[in-house]
Design an enzyme around this catalytic site. Structure first.
Site, PDB file in Angstrom:
ATOM      1  N   LYS A  99       3.104   2.607  27.917  1.00  0.00           N
ATOM      2  CA  LYS A  99       2.318   3.718  28.483  1.00  0.00           C
ATOM      3  C   LYS A  99       0.960   3.269  29.041  1.00  0.00           C
ATOM      4  O   LYS A  99       0.457   3.863  29.979  1.00  0.00           O
ATOM      5  CB  LYS A  99       2.153   4.831  27.455  1.00  0.00           C
ATOM      6  CG  LYS A  99       3.465   5.555  27.171  1.00  0.00           C
ATOM      7  CD  LYS A  99       3.288   6.693  26.198  1.00  0.00           C
ATOM      8  CE  LYS A  99       4.643   7.271  25.822  1.00  0.00           C
ATOM      9  NZ  LYS A  99       4.540   8.405  24.904  1.00  0.00           N
TER      10      LYS A  99
ATOM     11  N   ASP B  43       2.430  13.994  27.810  1.00  0.00           N
ATOM     12  CA  ASP B  43       2.476  14.053  26.338  1.00  0.00           C
ATOM     13  C   ASP B  43       1.485  15.093  25.822  1.00  0.00           C
ATOM     14  O   ASP B  43       1.776  15.830  24.885  1.00  0.00           O
ATOM     15  CB  ASP B  43       2.129  12.681  25.734  1.00  0.00           C
ATOM     16  CG  ASP B  43       3.309  11.724  25.781  1.00  0.00           C
ATOM     17  OD1 ASP B  43       4.459  12.202  25.875  1.00  0.00           O
ATOM     18  OD2 ASP B  43       3.091  10.500  25.736  1.00  0.00           O
TER      19      ASP B  43
HETATM   20  P1  NAP Z   1       1.237   3.377  18.701  1.00  0.00           P
HETATM   21  O1  NAP Z   1       0.335   3.373  19.883  1.00  0.00           O
HETATM   22  O2  NAP Z   1       1.990   2.144  18.336  1.00  0.00           O
HETATM   23  O3  NAP Z   1       0.360   3.858  17.425  1.00  0.00           O
HETATM   24  C1  NAP Z   1       0.908   3.853  16.149  1.00  0.00           C
HETATM   25  C2  NAP Z   1      -0.095   4.452  15.153  1.00  0.00           C
HETATM   26  O4  NAP Z   1       0.582   4.547  13.908  1.00  0.00           O
HETATM   27  C3  NAP Z   1      -1.335   3.613  14.919  1.00  0.00           C
HETATM   28  O5  NAP Z   1      -2.426   4.464  14.734  1.00  0.00           O
HETATM   29  C4  NAP Z   1      -0.998   2.876  13.631  1.00  0.00           C
HETATM   30  O6  NAP Z   1      -2.153   2.554  12.853  1.00  0.00           O
HETATM   31  C5  NAP Z   1      -0.198   3.908  12.894  1.00  0.00           C
HETATM   32  N1  NAP Z   1       0.718   3.316  11.921  1.00  0.00           N
HETATM   33  C6  NAP Z   1       1.821   2.568  12.155  1.00  0.00           C
HETATM   34  N2  NAP Z   1       2.405   2.242  10.978  1.00  0.00           N
HETATM   35  C7  NAP Z   1       1.645   2.776   9.977  1.00  0.00           C
HETATM   36  C8  NAP Z   1       1.744   2.788   8.567  1.00  0.00           C
HETATM   37  N3  NAP Z   1       2.750   2.163   7.930  1.00  0.00           N
HETATM   38  N4  NAP Z   1       0.807   3.444   7.878  1.00  0.00           N
HETATM   39  C9  NAP Z   1      -0.217   4.086   8.488  1.00  0.00           C
HETATM   40  N5  NAP Z   1      -0.350   4.119   9.839  1.00  0.00           N
HETATM   41  C10 NAP Z   1       0.573   3.471  10.575  1.00  0.00           C
HETATM   42  O7  NAP Z   1       2.362   4.501  18.875  1.00  0.00           O
HETATM   43  P2  NAP Z   1       2.269   5.859  19.731  1.00  0.00           P
HETATM   44  O8  NAP Z   1       2.742   5.618  21.108  1.00  0.00           O
HETATM   45  O9  NAP Z   1       0.926   6.421  19.539  1.00  0.00           O
HETATM   46  O10 NAP Z   1       3.379   6.748  19.018  1.00  0.00           O
HETATM   47  C11 NAP Z   1       3.212   7.212  17.692  1.00  0.00           C
HETATM   48  C12 NAP Z   1       4.418   8.072  17.308  1.00  0.00           C
HETATM   49  O11 NAP Z   1       4.383   9.276  18.072  1.00  0.00           O
HETATM   50  C13 NAP Z   1       5.759   7.429  17.660  1.00  0.00           C
HETATM   51  O12 NAP Z   1       6.270   6.738  16.565  1.00  0.00           O
HETATM   52  C14 NAP Z   1       6.650   8.582  18.024  1.00  0.00           C
HETATM   53  O13 NAP Z   1       7.469   8.906  16.938  1.00  0.00           O
HETATM   54  C15 NAP Z   1       5.710   9.738  18.275  1.00  0.00           C
HETATM   55  N6  NAP Z   1       5.865  10.254  19.651  1.00  0.00           N
HETATM   56  C16 NAP Z   1       6.602  11.380  19.800  1.00  0.00           C
HETATM   57  C17 NAP Z   1       6.803  11.930  21.066  1.00  0.00           C
HETATM   58  C18 NAP Z   1       7.597  13.191  21.194  1.00  0.00           C
HETATM   59  O14 NAP Z   1       7.985  13.552  22.318  1.00  0.00           O
HETATM   60  N7  NAP Z   1       7.808  13.911  20.126  1.00  0.00           N
HETATM   61  C19 NAP Z   1       6.234  11.307  22.191  1.00  0.00           C
HETATM   62  C20 NAP Z   1       5.466  10.154  21.998  1.00  0.00           C
HETATM   63  C21 NAP Z   1       5.290   9.627  20.731  1.00  0.00           C
HETATM   64  P3  NAP Z   1      -2.959   1.163  13.050  1.00  0.00           P
HETATM   65  O15 NAP Z   1      -3.989   1.441  14.120  1.00  0.00           O
HETATM   66  O16 NAP Z   1      -3.558   0.935  11.732  1.00  0.00           O
HETATM   67  O17 NAP Z   1      -1.952   0.126  13.451  1.00  0.00           O
END
Ligand code: NAP
Length: 459
Positions: free
Chosen positions: A267, A303
């Site tokens: 993204k 989003d």
């Molecule tokens: P990202 O940029 O990789 O960010 C992941 C976040 O999760 C970071 O803040 C990370 O913290 C935290 N994290 C990962 N593992 C963790 C753990 N074990 N304990 C605590 N925090 C943890 O991912 P993203 O693009 O923002 O997406 C996040 C989630 O949103 C996705 O997994 C997806 O399921 C969901 N999503 C849903 C939709 C939908 O249409 N419903 C669309 C987009 C995304 P750190 O900074 O500490 O690494």
């Protein structure tokens, strides 16, 4: 196939349309003429007597009554502002947007015998209306064609070429195909793509897809292909699971792919490869939607709409966003747009502080959750996503007055949502975000507003 020409007054829709219809041996229909024939009055008189609202009503009726089947249609300059007209014009059709610069249009309109519709000087009216209508024109079109320095015959030839050879950039189809051949996909899907890209008669002419790594598990292809069938759009949507986003965007240009959904981990990485970025996507710092018209690739973020829509009734609330990645940035942007007071909590606190500083909101570690007592909690981390069975919050953290929105949508009820349900909270599943961001994405790519109920039924 019906061919529809849209564009501002003076772009040459009627002249090009007549030439194209003659070349293709098809009937030509001008929607303005259709209205004049139906109401027995000239359009300027309709505007004078019924105002723009009356005219738009007649235009809507005329467009809804257009015959299907092979023809060339020239649609009135403002028709595509109305998504219902777009739906009716697009059904079983390909839509070409004819474009020219403001000065050229003002000069052409100045020479015509039809006065300006608003009574203002032509150049002023053209500039303002063009800026107002440009987004609707771009959404509603499959292809953008410049008539700036081409003759009407040359424009008609160009459109005929696209109808015959497909949307690929002349001379670049093979390069785009080389990437598609490397992408792993099952045999049935590869066959469908081969027939689309080789311009076999009777198959969709256009391609859309999702770019991510991984993305072969995505629900998007099923939803989009059902929507294309429902609205009779000549498109196929596929998963382009490839580790290099630059190569995917390159192939999208070469093959004339109309729309790309962009997902993890691209993204942010996709942004430098695009020609323009919508201001909202730039502020969030992420693009999840790419739309191509006339070789120009535009990036958008939908989003945040997917996060905002299910919580619109909570304007002014106190909210906590868990996470500090791309989804969290979209969440903060969405909640701030609803005047909520937002705190970002994250495992790595410095990432929370950095995100919060960009939007002027509060930040802290996950452990400070119990001090806040928010009205709304948004989980924007990947915690709880299959096969993970954990939750960042326990039952004791939640109060029954809270609304808990988990952006994770696999499984539909995550461990966090199960805990929140037991605690008596209102819960919102990640599928809500998926549905609303997809509806907005489909709107950017096609100009059609999918009703919420239909999107739910098709997911
Ligand atoms: P990202 O940029 O990789 O960010 C992941 C976040 O999760 C970071 O803040 C990370 O913290 C935290 N994290 C990962 N593992 C963790 C753990 N074990 N304990 C605590 N925090 C943890 O991912 P993203 O693009 O923002 O997406 C996040 C989630 O949103 C996705 O997994 C997806 O399921 C969901 N999503 C849903 C939709 C939908 O249409 N419903 C669309 C987009 C995304 P750190 O900074 O500490 O690494």
């Amino acid at each position: 196939m019906r061919v529809v020409l849209t564009g501002f007054r003076g772009t040459g829709k009627t002249t090009v349309g007549k030439i194209l219809a003659a070349k293709l041996g098809l009937p030509f229909v001008d929607t303005d003429r259709l209205i004049e024939d139906r109401v027995g009055r000239k359009i300027p008189r309709v505007f004078r007597e019924e105002g723009e609202i009356g005219f738009r009503r007649m235009e809507r009726e005329a467009i809804a009554s257009l015959p299907g089947g092979d023809s060339v249609v020239s649609a009135g300059g403002g028709a595509v502002i109305d998504p219902v007209n777009v739906e009716n014009l697009r059904r079983g059709s390909l839509v070409f947007l004819l474009q020219a610069g403001e000065e050229t249009l003002s000069a052409r309109i100045g020479m015509s015998d039809r006065p300006s519709l608003t009574g203002r000087p032509v150049a002023e009216e053209v500039g303002e209306l063009l800026r107002e209508r440009r987004p609707a024109y771009l959404r509603a079109a499959d292809f953008c064609v410049s008539t700036e320095s081409a003759t009407p015959e040359e424009v008609a030839d160009l459109i005929e070429g696209i109808l015959r050879d497909g949307p690929a950039m002349p001379g670049h189809r093979e390069a785009g195909l080389a990437l598609i051949e490397k992408i792993p996909m099952d045999g049935g899907e590869r066959e469908v793509l081969a027939s689309v890209l080789s311009r076999k008669a009777g198959v969709p002419l256009g391609l859309c897809g999702i770019a991510g790594y991984p993305c072969s598990h995505s629900k998007s292809p099923v939803l989009w292909n059902r929507l294309f069938a429902r609205y009779e759009l000549p498109y196929h949507y596929t998963a382009l699971e490839w580790p290099n986003i630059g190569e995917v965007v390159g192939a999208a240009r070469e093959l004339g792919i109309r729309g790309l959904s962009v997902t993890i981990p691209f993204k942010e990485k996709v942004m430098p490869f695009l020609d323009t970025i919508d201001p909202e996507a730039r502020e969030i710092g992420a693009v999840n939607t790419v739309v191509q018209c006339g070789g120009v690739l535009r990036g958008y973020n939908t989003d945040w709409v997917g996060i905002r829509t299910p919580v619109e009734d909570l304007g002014g609330a106190q909210a906590v966003v868990l996470g500090a990645g791309g989804a969290a940035a979209a969440a903060v942007y969405a909640l701030r747009s609803l005047n909520m007071e937002v705190t970002v909590l994250n495992r790595t606190e410095e990432n929370a502080v950095r995100l919060a500083a960009r939007f002027g909101v509060h930040a802290g570690p996950l452990s400070s959750f119990r001090d806040i007592h928010p009205d709304l909690v948004v989980n924007a981390t990947s915690v709880g996503m299959d096969p993970d069975r954990s939750s960042l919050l326990a039952a004791g953290d939640l109060e029954k007055e809270m609304t808990v929105f988990d952006l994770v949508y696999t499984p539909p009820e995550t461990p966090l949502l199960a805990i929140a349900r037991s605690a008596g909270c209102r819960i919102i599943a990640g599928t809500e975000m998926f549905i609303h961001q997809a509806r907005e994405q489909f709107f950017h790519v096609t100009g059609i507003r999918v009703p919420e109920g239909l999107a739910r039924e098709l997911v």
